[in-house]
Design an enzyme around this catalytic site. Structure first.
Site, mmCIF file in Angstrom:
data_model
loop_
_atom_site.group_PDB
_atom_site.id
_atom_site.type_symbol
_atom_site.label_atom_id
_atom_site.label_comp_id
_atom_site.label_asym_id
_atom_site.label_seq_id
_atom_site.Cartn_x
_atom_site.Cartn_y
_atom_site.Cartn_z
ATOM 1 N N LYS A 1 0.729 -0.999 -0.016
ATOM 2 C CA LYS A 1 -0.090 0.125 0.167
ATOM 3 C C LYS A 1 0.706 1.208 -0.011
ATOM 4 C CE LYS A 1 -3.922 -2.172 2.246
ATOM 5 N NZ LYS A 1 -4.355 -2.633 3.310
ATOM 6 N N ASP B 1 -11.439 3.013 4.043
ATOM 7 C CA ASP B 1 -11.853 1.734 3.892
ATOM 8 C C ASP B 1 -13.383 1.309 3.789
ATOM 9 O OD1 ASP B 1 -10.015 -0.483 3.982
ATOM 10 O OD2 ASP B 1 -9.406 -0.066 6.278
ATOM 11 N N GLN C 1 -4.930 -1.317 9.506
ATOM 12 C CA GLN C 1 -4.972 -2.775 9.130
ATOM 13 C C GLN C 1 -5.678 -3.874 9.914
ATOM 14 O OE1 GLN C 1 -3.825 -3.379 5.873
ATOM 15 N NE2 GLN C 1 -4.196 -5.666 6.138
#
Ligand code: GUN
Length: 297
Positions: A54, A121, A98
């Site tokens: 990422k 997200d 995460q």
């Protein structure tokens, strides 16, 4: 193989190129650099690989990457304190924590402490509610990537029967909401669904997101259907080597389907591309600017 291959790797490259173009325009015309903060707690090897990838792709797209690696025994108060700082930081337009988090941390509490406008997200309850009511929201990256590929392949999805196998908050539920938004007739199937093969056979669009290697065989697929395989499972192959497979049995499904995403090279590369797209979208919204076309739901 009868099915057309939906090439997620090539599609993701096009999305990243669009993102990079938009980033250049934001810098040149508005002096803005979209910034993405990624928070990793602990040393889970798979999460470390994802986070590294990422960060790399964020920088390659011309954006700012802020990586925060915290020890596995970080307290909830420390993590919430970091998120509060990132929420207040004007250089940070997107925040991703995460998952999975170590078990002593309450994931729901942590995710819901992120400013919804920076929740790239799309996991914050506000964004979940906005998506569920058809309002503008941040959309979870993996389902967004699937939707982009489906729209690209089919054009309109209106009236199609869509079956999503899997009911996770990260993929299954938001995928179903997005397909409903496209006027599909949507079924969410899961491990307790009765006569799952028959339910799957009704699908014009079959999305597999169960996390069980090669669970769906070709005789569960309606001839000509489009199969989107979200699974990424590592299994033991020949000679003790491991290999990646999806949630569908590729060879038998590809013999029946009209179109199918491969694993690897299908949905996987689209997830990070959509994370970058969401970061640009968040930056534009935060600054009252027009959103990039084709990069949102
Ligand atoms: N872990 C596995 N997939 C994801 C994802 O899409 N977002 C976050 N934050 N964690 C993940």
């Amino acid at each position: 193989m009868a099915a057309s291959l939906i090439d997620g790797k090539a599609f993701a490259e096009r999305v990243r190129a669009k993102v990079a173009d938009h980033v250049t325009r934001l810098r040149e015309e508005h002096g803005l650099v979209p910034g993405l903060a990624v928070v990793l707690v602990g040393e889970d090897p798979a999460s470390q690989v994802y986070v590294r990838s990422k960060g790399k792709q964020t920088v390659e797209a011309g954006m700012a990457s802020f990586e925060h690696k915290l020890a596995a025994d970080t307290s909830e108060a420390e993590l919430l304190d970091l998120i509060a700082k990132l929420n207040a930081d004007t250089k940070v337009h997107g925040i991703l924590v995460q998952l999975p988090l170590p078990s002593h941390l309450n994931s729901d509490l942590v995710i819901n402490s992120i400013d919804p406008a920076k929740d790239v997200d799309g996991f914050h309850i506000s964004n979940v509610g906005l998506l569920g009511t058809g309002q503008k929201s941040m959309v979870p990256c993996t389902p967004l990537g699937c939707l982009m590929m489906l729209r690209d392949y089919h054009g309109s999805l209106s009236g199609m029967n869509a079956v999503v196998v899997g009911r996770s908050n990260i993929v299954g539920k938001p995928m179903a909401q997005l397909l409903l938004g496209e006027s599909c007739t949507v079924t969410i199937a899961h491990s307790r669904t009765r006569d799952l093969p028959e339910v799957c056979r009704r699908a014009d669009i079959l999305v597999a997101a169960v996390g069980r290697p090669q669970m769906i065989p070709g005789d569960w697929v309606k001839p000509g259907a489009t199969v989107i395989d979200v699974g990424i499972n590592r299994i033991e192959g020949e000679g003790g080597k491991t290999r990646l497979v999806g949630d569908v049995d590729f060879d038998s499904c590809a013999a029946v389907a009209g179109a199918i995403t491969p694993v690897p090279g299908g949905v996987g590369p689209m997830t990070i591309a959509c994370l970058l797209a969401n970061t640009v979208t968040a930056c534009c919204r935060a600054n009252g600017l027009a959103e990039p076309e084709g990069l949102t739901a």
